[in-house]
Write an enzyme that holds these catalytic residues in place. Structure first.
Site: not given
Lengths: 247, 667
Positions: B464, B470, B338, B430, B44-46, B267
């Site tokens: 987080r 995402l 979490r 996770h 997603l980032a790259g 997680h």
């Protein structure tokens, strides 16, 4: 469990391949198929032999890396799953299992069970996208309402993982199911409409250029698809293609 | 502070990003054509960053070890992506998303970065919808939302349990458009094995073609690392088998500081470990906690009977079940963050209430959800006097529509029908929240080397919230890095093409070659996996969900010893000039064996508990994490000096100007 494994070994793309037989014990029914191959490879490495190379990554059925023709079926005997989700409890003690790479002219073997599926990439690159800038200046998402039924259908088409089982299952090695899933997703949504004509023509042209065969409505692709992508997508692509051709 | 300059813009929090964008230098479009950027990793980032950089006009080379960018591990994210759209009118705002994220991060992330993340979150949804990402919709045609752990508003956008897949395919299609235009050159089945620094600036990489074994030199004006997290240091994790720390670790060894390596997210909803053979763990989406209730038996003898198969969970009466999250955290119940949910599960299992054979599982039960939804469905369908069975069936249909694919996945793996018997879950590694230290521009301590997404540390902190990963990947990729990198590149417009013939490239290539040769000529006796599993065991037992000083010290010396043994005794069959998956693994595990030690060292120095990092010595009377804000409200950024154990600590103080730092409570 004890198993006899007949596995396709091929040093590289240029080499000639052959089936080799391995005996494997200590297989737990709770293992996944790929974990069973891990055990075999651990044995082979222990003996200083090269392990059997196969594609795999997420091991939860979503990345589309894993392939394998298992006893003649892509992703093995169970329906609606990938090889990494197949568990050894589907087999019996003493079974002989034949493991081969996905076979298709457009999927050349790279090594052992690994094939080159970059032809799929090139089909997508030919136009499987909506030409929108990634500028952050797009309109508010809710200004494009989409009927839930259409969004759901588009989503079902979009769940294709690009594994290539449809091609491997097809007697013509056709990539129609894969290509049509992408075409369908965008045909069902309002966003990509303006370039729909160009898209379907370019993708089909690329699909043919890659050496995939044609569709003869056998339906093996749908049966073997781990994500149960529907044949309706092929019908939809054909309609899109026809519309685009007579424009 | 020493060498760390976070470059956070001055001014009010809500204006920082706009002001910064207005003030950073731009590169003339005609000059962008002469500038090359390398992107390592295409998740997603790259992927989103590569597409945007190419669209802006730069020449981009992307590298991924998979055969296609579409297979990056972002594809496996299930639950959703947060955005402060307030479509549901439940009071959401940029500030509230910012506040929840900072609090969920246990006040161990940067205010300015997290605010920026919240600020651009709404744009991400617009962008993805424009690209044709089929998010879930309501019957009116508008986007649907759900809520996620640790949050009281519905701000999570989703596409069934396959949100990561759809978002990644969106970014991948944006990449494809640029590949088609010739602006991205995509190198698949390639792995970065070193960073090349020329005159103090990142100028390229050494990569190995995983098909031919060829070692390649690639130059660029800037290098971006977007290669994800390092959870596989634990061997068993929810990460893809190939996920690795190599790119991050190589730049760390070349001067990039590694921040908060011990901050790992555990997680709570994974399928439990069933035996020794397991190669990885499978996550069940956190969204299940919206409807599933988590419990263990109240009585030890019931737990024992269940473990031994003498008692079925469905036979246990309501009053004999301990819904421990609802009991301990009435305000959030099953939706606590979490880290809290994970630790609470471990606490019950450690006390002997675990429900699977190994005693390391709790129930996630949809029984009440079936009845609740069933009653609603019976009402709306005007079914009078519906029987219990009928109601249950109607409810199961509703649950199936929401989570059907997850239920199916569970059944395939565990061989139990979760509609009939409650799911078993247990925490697993996770996501990693530590990573390469970056400033506000996402630049590392090596000029010209940037890091995005899970590979950096910036927006995470100690824990987080769900559906944030995402968001961060795409925020960095679409909307942050492509602009901040311009500031750096604007100083590089006269540089021209960078040669790969320099001694720096030569040296880096030789070092890579030497390491690969060493592996194949080592003639040891044990496989790479053998060492990886042993490392993972040390990490989970002593550096995992809860840690203490004694165990951490043991872990450090055990990892050192294991590393030594690895280099002496690892066996890698095959050669270097061919596809050799054992060789690929060996390189990755070599780096994990170094990272593991730094990880433990970081955990040892942090004498406090926060978020996913729990030190047993520092807890409240009720067993909750006890932070020490006075002494540890900083980012721990480690500088490599030759051995992971000798890394030097640099501190970036975290300053909260807009938020009141308080004890996290979900009660």
């Amino acid at each position: 469990m004890k198993l006899t494994l007949k596995i396709w070994r091929q040093k590289n793309a240029a080499a000639k391949g052959a089936i080799q037989t391995y005996q494997l014990g200590g297989v737990d029914p709770d293992m996944s198929f790929l974990e069973m191959l891990d055990v075999l490879n651990e044995d082979l490495v222990g003996k200083g032999e090269e392990p059997v190379v196969f594609d795999h990554d997420c091991r939860e059925g979503i990345c589309g890396s894993c392939s394998l023709q298992i006893n003649g079926e892509p992703h093995g005997p169970d329906r609606a799953i990938t090889t990494c989700q197949l568990h050894m409890r589907k087999f019996n003690d003493g079974d002989t299992i034949v493991i081969e790479p996905f076979r298709a002219k457009a999927f050349p073997v790279i090594k052992d069970l690994v094939v080159d599926r970059s032809s799929f990439e090139r089909i997508q690159q030919a136009g499987g996208y909506i030409s929108v800038n990634t500028s952050g200046n797009t309109q508010d998402a809710n200004s494009i309402p989409i009927p839930k039924e259409d969004a759901d259908l588009a989503f079902f088409a979009a769940t294709c993982i690009g594994c290539g089982a449809c091609v491997a299952a097809c007697k013509n090695a056709s990539a129609m199911l894969f290509t049509s899933a992408k075409v369908s997703q965008m045909a069902l949504l309002p966003q990509g409409k303006v370039e729909a004509t160009k898209r379907v023509l370019a993708m089909v042209e690329q699909m043919d250029a890659e050496g995939f065969g044609n569709c003869t409505n056998t339906g093996a692709c749908e049966t073997e698809c781990p994500k149960e992508i529907s044949l309706e997508n092929i019908a939809r692509m054909n309609r899109e293609y026809l519309k685009a051709s007579i424009k | 502070m020493g060498k760390l300059d976070s470059k956070i813009p001055k001014g009010p929090l809500a204006d920082k990003w706009t002001k910064h964008k207005n003030e950073i230098n731009l590169v003339n479009p005609a000059n962008k054509r002469n500038i090359d950027v390398i992107m390592v990793g295409t998740g997603l980032a790259g992927g989103s960053a590569a597409a945007t950089l190419a669209e802006l006009g730069y020449n981009v080379k992307t590298f991924c070890y998979q055969d296609s960018p579409r297979r990056a591990h972002s594809i496996a994210a299930q639950g959703g992506i947060n955005a402060a759209k307030n479509y549901q009118g439940d009071g959401d705002s940029n500030y509230r998303l910012f506040y929840d994220t900072i609090k969920g991060g246990d006040y161990r992330s940067r205010e300015a970065n997290v605010y920026r993340l919240a600020e651009v979150s709404a744009n991400i949804i617009d962008q993805c919808v424009a690209q044709g990402v089929p998010f879930a919709r309501e019957y009116g045609g508008l986007l649907d939302n759900r809520s996620f752990g640790g949050v009281l508003v519905s701000r999570t956008f989703y596409a069934k349990g396959q949100t990561g897949q759809q978002l990644l395919l969106g970014a991948y299609s944006a990449m494809n458009r640029q590949i088609n235009r010739g602006k991205i050159q995509s190198y698949t089945r390639h792995e970065m094995l070193d960073l090349v620094i020329v005159d103090g600036k990142a100028r390229g990489i050494i990569a190995r073609n995983l098909v031919t074994g060829e070692i390649e030199r690639h130059s660029a004006h800037a290098v971006v690392i977007a290669s994800g997290g390092y959870g596989n240091v634990f061997f068993l994790s929810t990460n893809a088998m190939g996920s690795n720390v190599t790119a991050s670790w190589k730049i760390h060894k070349k001067g990039a500081f590694f921040a908060n390596p011990c901050f790992t997210q555990i997680h709570p909803t994974c399928i439990p470990v069933s035996g020794e053979h397991q190669s990885k763990l499978t996550l069940m989406s956190e969204s299940l906690r919206n409807d599933g209730r988590i419990w263990v038996p109240k009585k030890l003898e019931d737990a024992k009977a269940i473990r031994e198969g003498r008692l079925k969970p469905t036979e246990l009466k309501e009053e004999d079940r301990d819904y421990y999250l609802e009991r301990r955290y009435p305000a959030f119940g099953n939706l606590v963050p979490r880290d809290v949910a994970s630790r609470a599960a471990k606490e019950r299992c450690d006390a002997g209430f675990g429900v699977n054979k190994t005693g390391e599982a709790v129930y996630l039960d949809f029984g009440s959800a079936f009845m609740r939804y069933g009653r609603e469905a019976a009402n709306t369908q005007h079914i009078e006097n519906a029987s219990e069975e009928q109601i249950k069936k109607l409810g199961q249909e509703v649950v199936e529509a929401k989570y059907g694919n997850l239920f199916q996945m569970y059944e395939k793996i565990v061989d139990q029908n979760p509609y009939e018997t409650p799911m078993m879950i247990y925490p697993a590694v996770h996501y990693t929240m530590g990573g390469i230290w970056v400033d506000y521009n996402l630049e590392t301590t090596i000029p010209g080397c940037f890091a995005t997404g899970e590979a950096n540390f910036s927006d995470h902190g100690a824990n987080r919230l769900g559906a944030s990963a995402l968001m961060q990947g795409l925020a960095d990729g679409y909307f942050v890095l492509p602009y901040t990198i311009g500031d750096y590149l604007s100083k590089d417009i006269r540089t021209g093409k960078i040669s790969t013939d320099s001694p720096e490239f030569e040296e880096a290539e030789n070092a890579v070659r030497a390491q690969l040769e060493k592996f194949v000529n080592n003639n040891g006796t044990k496989s790479v996996d053998h060492f990886h599993k042993r490392l993972g065991k040390i990490m989970w037992d002593k550096v995992g969900m809860s840690r203490n000083e004694v165990h951490l010290k043991e872990a450090i010396s055990e990892i050192k010893a294991l590393r030594q043994e690895f280099w002496q005794d690892v066996k890698v069959p095959g050669g270097t000039n061919e596809m050799n998956t054992e060789l690929e693994k060996a390189s990755r595990v070599a780096d994990f064996l170094e990272l593991g030690e730094l990880f433990a060292k970081d955990a040892l120095h942090r004498n406090e508990s926060c978020g996913g990092h729990f030190r047993e010595e520092y807890q409240t009377e009720e067993g909750e994490a006890l932070r020490d804000d006075e002494n540890f409200m900083y980012v721990a950024a480690w500088e490599y000096t030759g051995e992971p154990g000798d890394a030097v600590l640099h501190k970036e103080d975290l300053i909260y100007e807009n938020i009141e730092v308080k004890q996290r409570s979900y009660k």
